[in-house]
Design an enzyme around this catalytic site. Structure first.
Site, PDB file in Angstrom:
ATOM      1  N   LEU A 102       6.223   3.885   5.157  1.00 51.80           N
ATOM      2  CA  LEU A 102       5.623   2.931   4.307  1.00 51.80           C
ATOM      3  C   LEU A 102       4.087   3.043   5.090  1.00 51.80           C
ATOM      4  CD1 LEU A 102       8.013  -0.245   3.727  1.00 51.80           C
ATOM      5  CD2 LEU A 102       7.228   1.679   1.992  1.00 51.80           C
ATOM      6  N   ASP A 103       3.095   3.011   4.228  1.00 51.27           N
ATOM      7  CA  ASP A 103       1.715   2.983   4.664  1.00 51.27           C
ATOM      8  C   ASP A 103       1.411   1.730   5.470  1.00 51.27           C
ATOM      9  OD1 ASP A 103       0.382   1.157   2.789  1.00 51.27           O
ATOM     10  OD2 ASP A 103       0.732   2.629   1.209  1.00 51.27           O
ATOM     11  N   TYR A 104       0.344   1.634   6.074  1.00 54.45           N
ATOM     12  CA  TYR A 104      -0.160   0.381   6.938  1.00 54.45           C
ATOM     13  C   TYR A 104      -0.207  -0.888   6.065  1.00 54.45           C
ATOM     14  CZ  TYR A 104      -3.256  -2.121  10.205  1.00 54.45           C
ATOM     15  OH  TYR A 104      -3.870  -2.981  10.966  1.00 54.45           O
ATOM     16  N   THR A 106       1.318  -1.468   3.297  1.00 56.44           N
ATOM     17  CA  THR A 106       2.534  -1.891   2.389  1.00 56.44           C
ATOM     18  C   THR A 106       3.652  -2.582   3.146  1.00 56.44           C
ATOM     19  OG1 THR A 106       2.001  -0.144   0.939  1.00 56.44           O
ATOM     20  CG2 THR A 106       4.101  -0.922   0.833  1.00 56.44           C
TER      21      THR A 106
END
Length: 245
Positions: A102-104, A106
């Site tokens: 999961l990106d930073y 999200t």
């Protein structure tokens, strides 16, 4: 046992990541660097090292779901010194790692385990595991924009696969909407890029479900161990059955 499977079963990384470690010259057996992805490990007699640290086969398998807060990374290393999801599970003695990313910015559901075989199956594109997100976006997507979103958008150097987009809340005064999105791919920042492509930038993004595993009422930063039923669901991928939400 094949070297990439040995590394994955040791809880160090997924099979695909293990192959990268081998090709980078970071894996050795009995003091000799290994560069062959087909190398077979003698589990009883060989001593395997990754980055000059000995690794061993994990005996106890751990499966948890974490509610990842915004502002945490899911990669093992970060040049900017940002907070890592591993910091949130320090009380688990086994070495576990995220299944996918999961990106930073999200938040939401992140499965973590030391079972490399399951990680490989769930993250491999051919198994098409559905991922469900709730996204708050600027503006309100039109019917045409929803159609385009669902039937393939050109992003970077690829066309996205079929997806689902449903507007569940509209605010015409503040000019934003809340959408439920289902995709089965896992390209970098894909959901955000898809909304950018139809002209509705994401303000907030949260993953709430992956396959049949749901986030539930976990608070940000909290985790829980999977139920036996959820574990069995994950293990069913070892004898692949296509997943439908």
């Amino acid at each position: 046992m094949r070297i990439n499977k040995y590394i994955a079963t040791s809880g160090v990384a997924s099979r695909r990541k293990a192959e990268e470690l081998i090709l980078q010259g970071r894996v050795s057996v009995n003091g000799k660097k290994i560069d062959s992805l087909g190398y077979q490990v003698d589990e009883k007699n060989d001593i395997v090292y990754v980055d000059e640290k000995q690794i061993k086969l994990e005996e106890k398998k751990i499966y948890i779901v974490l509610n990842k807060p915004e502002g945490y990374i899911t990669t093992s290393k970060d040049q900017f010194g940002r907070k890592n999801v591993i910091d949130l599970v320090k009380d688990i003695k086994e070495r576990i790692y995220p299944v996918g990313r999961l990106d930073y910015e999200t938040s939401g559901l992140l499965i973590m385990t030391n079972d490399g075989d399951i990680t490989y199956k769930i993250t491999h594109p051919k198994y098409e595991v559905n991922k469900v997100y709730i996204a708050s976006v600027k503006g309100i997507p039109t019917d045409k924009e929803i159609h385009d979103f669902e039937n393939g958008l050109e992003i970077d150097d690829y066309i996205t696969s079929k997806a689902s987009l449903k507007v569940v809340k509209k605010d015409t005064i503040k000019k934003y909407s809340v959408c439920r999105v289902i995709i089965h791919e896992g390209h970098n920042r894909q959901v955000r890029k898809m909304f950018d492509a139809i002209g509705h930038p994401v303000m907030n993004l949260k993953r709430v479900q992956e396959g049949k595993i749901k986030l539930g009422d976990l608070k940000p930063g909290e985790y829980r161990h999977l139920t036996k039923e959820e574990e069995n669901y994950l293990k069913s991928f070892l004898n692949f059955e296509k997943d439908i939400i």
